[in-house]
Design an enzyme around this catalytic site. Structure first.
Site: not given
Length: 306
Positions: A30-31, A101-103, A224, A257
Protein backbone atom coordinates in the site's frame (compact mmCIF):
# COMPACT_ATOMS: atom_id res chain seq x y z
CA UNK A 1 12.30 10.71 25.29
CA UNK A 2 14.28 11.74 22.21
CA UNK A 3 12.41 11.64 18.91
CA UNK A 4 14.09 9.06 16.69
CA UNK A 5 11.38 6.95 15.08
CA UNK A 6 9.62 7.14 11.75
CA UNK A 7 5.87 6.67 11.42
CA UNK A 8 3.76 6.25 8.31
CA UNK A 9 -0.04 6.49 8.36
CA UNK A 10 -2.40 4.76 5.99
CA UNK A 11 -3.66 1.48 4.58
CA UNK A 12 -1.61 -1.64 3.92
CA UNK A 13 -3.57 -4.14 1.85
CA UNK A 14 -3.27 -7.71 0.76
CA UNK A 15 -1.55 -7.67 -2.62
CA UNK A 16 -2.11 -10.27 -5.34
CA UNK A 17 0.68 -10.09 -7.91
CA UNK A 18 2.82 -12.24 -10.20
CA UNK A 19 -0.07 -14.06 -11.86
CA UNK A 20 1.04 -17.32 -13.47
CA UNK A 21 -2.00 -19.05 -14.96
CA UNK A 22 -4.55 -19.42 -12.15
CA UNK A 23 -1.95 -18.84 -9.43
CA UNK A 24 -1.13 -15.56 -7.70
CA UNK A 25 1.48 -14.48 -5.17
CA UNK A 26 0.06 -12.99 -1.97
CA UNK A 27 1.93 -10.13 -0.31
CA UNK A 28 1.30 -6.95 1.65
CA UNK A 29 1.56 -3.44 0.22
CA UNK A 30 0.00 0.00 0.00
CA UNK A 31 1.40 3.42 -0.83
CA UNK A 32 2.36 4.60 2.65
CA UNK A 33 3.56 1.14 3.68
CA UNK A 34 5.74 0.94 0.55
CA UNK A 35 7.34 4.23 1.54
CA UNK A 36 7.90 3.08 5.11
CA UNK A 37 9.42 -0.18 3.84
CA UNK A 38 12.05 1.73 1.86
CA UNK A 39 12.58 4.27 4.63
CA UNK A 40 13.07 1.51 7.19
CA UNK A 41 15.51 -0.34 4.93
CA UNK A 42 17.56 2.84 4.53
CA UNK A 43 17.28 4.03 8.15
CA UNK A 44 17.48 0.73 10.07
CA UNK A 45 18.50 2.36 13.35
CA UNK A 46 15.24 4.31 13.54
CA UNK A 47 12.21 2.49 15.01
CA UNK A 48 9.55 2.14 12.31
CA UNK A 49 5.82 2.28 13.01
CA UNK A 50 2.97 1.70 10.59
CA UNK A 51 -0.07 3.55 11.91
CA UNK A 52 -3.38 2.16 10.71
CA UNK A 53 -6.25 -0.02 11.95
CA UNK A 54 -6.30 -3.78 11.62
CA UNK A 55 -8.78 -6.64 11.71
CA UNK A 56 -8.62 -9.77 13.82
CA UNK A 57 -8.88 -12.31 10.98
CA UNK A 58 -6.01 -14.63 9.94
CA UNK A 59 -4.93 -12.31 7.10
CA UNK A 60 -4.67 -9.35 9.49
CA UNK A 61 -2.66 -11.43 11.96
CA UNK A 62 -0.35 -12.54 9.14
CA UNK A 63 0.04 -8.91 8.06
CA UNK A 64 1.01 -7.73 11.54
CA UNK A 65 3.35 -10.72 11.82
CA UNK A 66 4.99 -9.80 8.50
CA UNK A 67 5.57 -6.28 9.78
CA UNK A 68 7.16 -7.60 12.97
CA UNK A 69 9.41 -10.01 11.09
CA UNK A 70 10.80 -7.02 9.20
CA UNK A 71 11.22 -4.74 12.22
CA UNK A 72 8.08 -2.65 11.76
CA UNK A 73 5.62 -2.11 14.61
CA UNK A 74 2.02 -0.89 14.65
CA UNK A 75 2.19 1.47 17.64
CA UNK A 76 -1.19 1.96 19.26
CA UNK A 77 -3.14 1.16 16.10
CA UNK A 78 -6.52 -0.38 16.94
CA UNK A 79 -7.28 -4.03 16.22
CA UNK A 80 -10.99 -4.19 15.45
CA UNK A 81 -13.06 -7.31 16.02
CA UNK A 82 -14.68 -8.59 12.85
CA UNK A 83 -12.72 -6.27 10.53
CA UNK A 84 -10.36 -7.33 7.75
CA UNK A 85 -7.81 -5.79 5.39
CA UNK A 86 -8.44 -4.47 1.91
CA UNK A 87 -7.27 -6.43 -1.13
CA UNK A 88 -5.95 -5.48 -4.54
CA UNK A 89 -4.60 -7.32 -7.57
CA UNK A 90 -1.91 -6.11 -9.97
CA UNK A 91 -2.15 -6.97 -13.66
CA UNK A 92 0.71 -6.04 -15.96
CA UNK A 93 0.91 -5.02 -19.60
CA UNK A 94 4.64 -5.13 -20.13
CA UNK A 95 5.97 -3.25 -17.09
CA UNK A 96 2.94 -1.00 -16.74
CA UNK A 97 0.48 -1.99 -14.07
CA UNK A 98 -3.26 -1.83 -13.55
CA UNK A 99 -5.02 -2.37 -10.22
CA UNK A 100 -8.29 -3.96 -9.18
CA UNK A 101 -9.41 -3.18 -5.61
CA UNK A 102 -11.66 -4.67 -2.93
CA UNK A 103 -11.34 -2.20 -0.06
CA UNK A 104 -14.67 -0.53 0.72
CA UNK A 105 -14.95 -2.13 4.19
CA UNK A 106 -11.25 -2.32 5.05
CA UNK A 107 -10.23 -1.96 8.69
CA UNK A 108 -7.86 0.89 7.80
CA UNK A 109 -10.83 3.18 7.25
CA UNK A 110 -11.13 3.25 11.05
CA UNK A 111 -7.52 4.36 11.70
CA UNK A 112 -8.71 7.62 13.27
CA UNK A 113 -11.54 6.01 15.26
CA UNK A 114 -9.55 6.37 18.51
CA UNK A 115 -8.02 9.88 18.53
CA UNK A 116 -6.00 9.21 21.70
CA UNK A 117 -4.47 6.03 20.25
CA UNK A 118 -3.66 7.81 16.99
CA UNK A 119 -1.95 10.67 18.82
CA UNK A 120 -0.01 8.19 20.97
CA UNK A 121 1.30 6.39 17.88
CA UNK A 122 2.71 9.70 16.59
CA UNK A 123 4.51 10.67 19.79
CA UNK A 124 8.33 10.87 19.77
CA UNK A 125 8.65 10.42 16.02
CA UNK A 126 11.38 12.22 14.12
CA UNK A 127 9.25 11.88 10.95
CA UNK A 128 5.53 11.46 10.32
CA UNK A 129 4.46 10.58 6.77
CA UNK A 130 1.03 10.25 5.17
CA UNK A 131 -0.63 10.58 1.78
CA UNK A 132 -3.71 11.62 -0.13
CA UNK A 133 -4.82 7.99 -0.09
CA UNK A 134 -4.69 8.10 3.72
CA UNK A 135 -7.07 11.06 3.53
CA UNK A 136 -9.30 9.52 0.86
CA UNK A 137 -10.18 6.38 2.81
CA UNK A 138 -11.46 8.46 5.75
CA UNK A 139 -14.71 10.36 6.12
CA UNK A 140 -14.62 14.11 6.75
CA UNK A 141 -14.64 13.87 10.54
CA UNK A 142 -11.88 11.27 10.56
CA UNK A 143 -9.77 13.41 8.22
CA UNK A 144 -10.02 16.29 10.66
CA UNK A 145 -8.97 13.98 13.51
CA UNK A 146 -5.99 12.79 11.48
CA UNK A 147 -4.84 16.28 10.49
CA UNK A 148 -5.16 17.47 14.09
CA UNK A 149 -2.99 14.57 15.27
CA UNK A 150 -0.38 15.27 12.58
CA UNK A 151 -0.34 18.99 13.43
CA UNK A 152 0.13 18.12 17.11
CA UNK A 153 3.07 15.86 16.26
CA UNK A 154 4.60 18.61 14.14
CA UNK A 155 4.21 21.13 16.95
CA UNK A 156 6.02 18.67 19.23
CA UNK A 157 8.99 18.55 16.85
CA UNK A 158 8.23 15.86 14.25
CA UNK A 159 9.13 16.51 10.63
CA UNK A 160 5.96 15.97 8.56
CA UNK A 161 6.01 14.74 4.96
CA UNK A 162 3.00 14.35 2.66
CA UNK A 163 2.44 12.89 -0.81
CA UNK A 164 -0.89 14.05 -2.33
CA UNK A 165 -1.10 10.80 -4.37
CA UNK A 166 -4.44 11.69 -5.94
CA UNK A 167 -6.62 8.72 -6.94
CA UNK A 168 -9.95 10.00 -8.36
CA UNK A 169 -11.92 6.80 -7.70
CA UNK A 170 -11.37 7.18 -3.94
CA UNK A 171 -12.91 10.66 -3.73
CA UNK A 172 -16.58 11.71 -4.03
CA UNK A 173 -15.57 14.63 -6.26
CA UNK A 174 -12.60 16.71 -7.35
CA UNK A 175 -13.42 19.67 -5.11
CA UNK A 176 -13.41 17.55 -1.94
CA UNK A 177 -10.03 16.13 -2.90
CA UNK A 178 -8.59 19.56 -3.63
CA UNK A 179 -9.67 20.98 -0.29
CA UNK A 180 -8.47 18.01 1.77
CA UNK A 181 -5.12 17.77 0.02
CA UNK A 182 -4.40 21.48 0.42
CA UNK A 183 -5.23 21.23 4.12
CA UNK A 184 -2.75 18.38 4.43
CA UNK A 185 0.00 20.22 2.54
CA UNK A 186 -0.44 23.12 4.96
CA UNK A 187 0.51 20.93 7.96
CA UNK A 188 3.57 19.44 6.20
CA UNK A 189 7.23 20.41 6.08
CA UNK A 190 7.91 18.38 2.92
CA UNK A 191 5.55 17.77 -0.01
CA UNK A 192 6.22 14.96 -2.49
CA UNK A 193 3.63 15.32 -5.30
CA UNK A 194 3.62 13.54 -8.65
CA UNK A 195 3.13 15.87 -11.62
CA UNK A 196 0.49 13.91 -13.60
CA UNK A 197 -1.62 13.67 -10.43
CA UNK A 198 -1.33 17.39 -9.78
CA UNK A 199 -2.08 18.20 -13.40
CA UNK A 200 -5.24 16.07 -13.21
CA UNK A 201 -6.38 17.55 -9.90
CA UNK A 202 -5.32 21.19 -10.14
CA UNK A 203 -4.66 21.75 -13.84
CA UNK A 204 -0.97 22.61 -13.47
CA UNK A 205 0.71 23.03 -16.84
CA UNK A 206 4.24 22.07 -15.76
CA UNK A 207 6.02 20.52 -12.78
CA UNK A 208 7.47 23.96 -12.09
CA UNK A 209 3.94 25.33 -11.85
CA UNK A 210 3.11 22.63 -9.29
CA UNK A 211 6.14 23.59 -7.20
CA UNK A 212 5.30 27.28 -7.40
CA UNK A 213 1.65 26.73 -6.46
CA UNK A 214 2.53 24.62 -3.42
CA UNK A 215 5.35 26.92 -2.39
CA UNK A 216 2.98 29.23 -0.56
CA UNK A 217 2.01 26.36 1.76
CA UNK A 218 5.17 24.32 2.32
CA UNK A 219 8.88 25.08 2.24
CA UNK A 220 10.34 21.91 0.68
CA UNK A 221 8.81 20.29 -2.40
CA UNK A 222 9.88 17.53 -4.77
CA UNK A 223 7.69 17.12 -7.85
CA UNK A 224 8.14 13.62 -9.24
CA UNK A 225 7.54 13.02 -12.95
CA UNK A 226 8.41 9.43 -13.83
CA UNK A 227 11.59 9.22 -15.89
CA UNK A 228 11.58 12.98 -16.42
CA UNK A 229 13.68 15.18 -14.10
CA UNK A 230 12.22 15.92 -10.70
CA UNK A 231 11.65 19.55 -9.77
CA UNK A 232 13.02 20.47 -6.36
CA UNK A 233 11.88 23.63 -4.63
CA UNK A 234 13.38 24.77 -1.33
CA UNK A 235 12.16 28.08 0.09
CA UNK A 236 11.08 29.13 -3.39
CA UNK A 237 14.35 28.29 -5.19
CA UNK A 238 13.74 25.77 -8.01
CA UNK A 239 16.10 23.30 -9.65
CA UNK A 240 15.75 20.08 -11.64
CA UNK A 241 17.43 16.77 -10.82
CA UNK A 242 17.69 14.18 -13.59
CA UNK A 243 16.08 10.77 -13.13
CA UNK A 244 17.81 7.44 -13.73
CA UNK A 245 16.82 5.78 -17.00
CA UNK A 246 15.95 2.09 -16.84
CA UNK A 247 15.96 0.53 -20.30
CA UNK A 248 13.86 -2.52 -19.48
CA UNK A 249 11.75 -2.02 -16.35
CA UNK A 250 10.10 -5.14 -14.96
CA UNK A 251 7.32 -3.64 -12.80
CA UNK A 252 6.72 0.02 -11.99
CA UNK A 253 4.58 -0.74 -8.91
CA UNK A 254 5.77 1.23 -5.90
CA UNK A 255 8.39 3.29 -7.72
CA UNK A 256 7.10 6.68 -6.54
CA UNK A 257 6.52 5.38 -3.01
CA UNK A 258 10.08 4.08 -2.84
CA UNK A 259 11.38 7.37 -4.22
CA UNK A 260 9.69 9.04 -1.26
CA UNK A 261 11.30 6.59 1.16
CA UNK A 262 14.72 7.19 -0.36
CA UNK A 263 14.30 10.96 -0.26
CA UNK A 264 13.14 11.03 3.34
CA UNK A 265 15.87 8.62 4.47
CA UNK A 266 18.48 10.84 2.84
CA UNK A 267 17.10 13.99 4.43
CA UNK A 268 16.99 12.35 7.88
CA UNK A 269 20.61 11.28 7.35
CA UNK A 270 21.58 14.92 6.78
CA UNK A 271 21.95 14.98 2.99
CA UNK A 272 21.09 18.19 1.16
CA UNK A 273 17.81 18.16 -0.80
CA UNK A 274 19.40 17.83 -4.25
CA UNK A 275 21.54 14.90 -3.13
CA UNK A 276 18.47 13.35 -1.50
CA UNK A 277 16.62 13.57 -4.85
CA UNK A 278 19.55 11.92 -6.63
CA UNK A 279 19.57 9.02 -4.17
CA UNK A 280 15.79 8.72 -4.36
CA UNK A 281 15.96 8.42 -8.14
CA UNK A 282 18.47 5.58 -7.74
CA UNK A 283 16.16 3.80 -5.30
CA UNK A 284 13.17 4.15 -7.64
CA UNK A 285 15.23 2.84 -10.56
CA UNK A 286 16.12 -0.26 -8.55
CA UNK A 287 12.50 -0.88 -7.53
CA UNK A 288 11.20 -0.97 -11.11
CA UNK A 289 13.63 -3.81 -11.81
CA UNK A 290 11.94 -6.19 -9.33
CA UNK A 291 8.39 -7.53 -9.21
CA UNK A 292 5.93 -6.22 -6.65
CA UNK A 293 5.96 -3.06 -4.57
CA UNK A 294 8.52 -4.15 -1.96
CA UNK A 295 12.11 -4.59 -3.10
CA UNK A 296 14.50 -6.55 -0.86
CA UNK A 297 16.25 -4.41 1.72
CA UNK A 298 19.71 -5.13 0.26
CA UNK A 299 18.57 -3.98 -3.19
CA UNK A 300 17.29 -0.71 -1.73
CA UNK A 301 20.46 -0.13 0.30
CA UNK A 302 22.78 -0.80 -2.64
CA UNK A 303 20.84 1.62 -4.83
CA UNK A 304 20.76 4.29 -2.13
CA UNK A 305 24.53 4.18 -1.68
CA UNK A 306 25.27 3.93 -5.40
Amino acid sequence: MAANGVASIGECMLELSGQAGPNWRLGFAGDTFNTLWALHALSPDRPATYVSAFGDDPFSRDQIGFFAQNGIGIGNSPVIAGARPGLYAITLTGAERAFTYWRSDAAARQLASDPAALAKSLENQSLVYFSGITLAILDEAARKTLLAAVAKARAAGSLVAFDPNYRPRLWPNRETAQAAILEAVAVADIALPTFPDEQMLFGDETPQATAERLGSLVGEIVVKNGEQPAVLAVSGALQTVAAVHVATPVDTTGAGDSFNGGYLAARLAGHAPAEAVRRAHCVAAAVVQVRGALAPFDVLRTAFEG
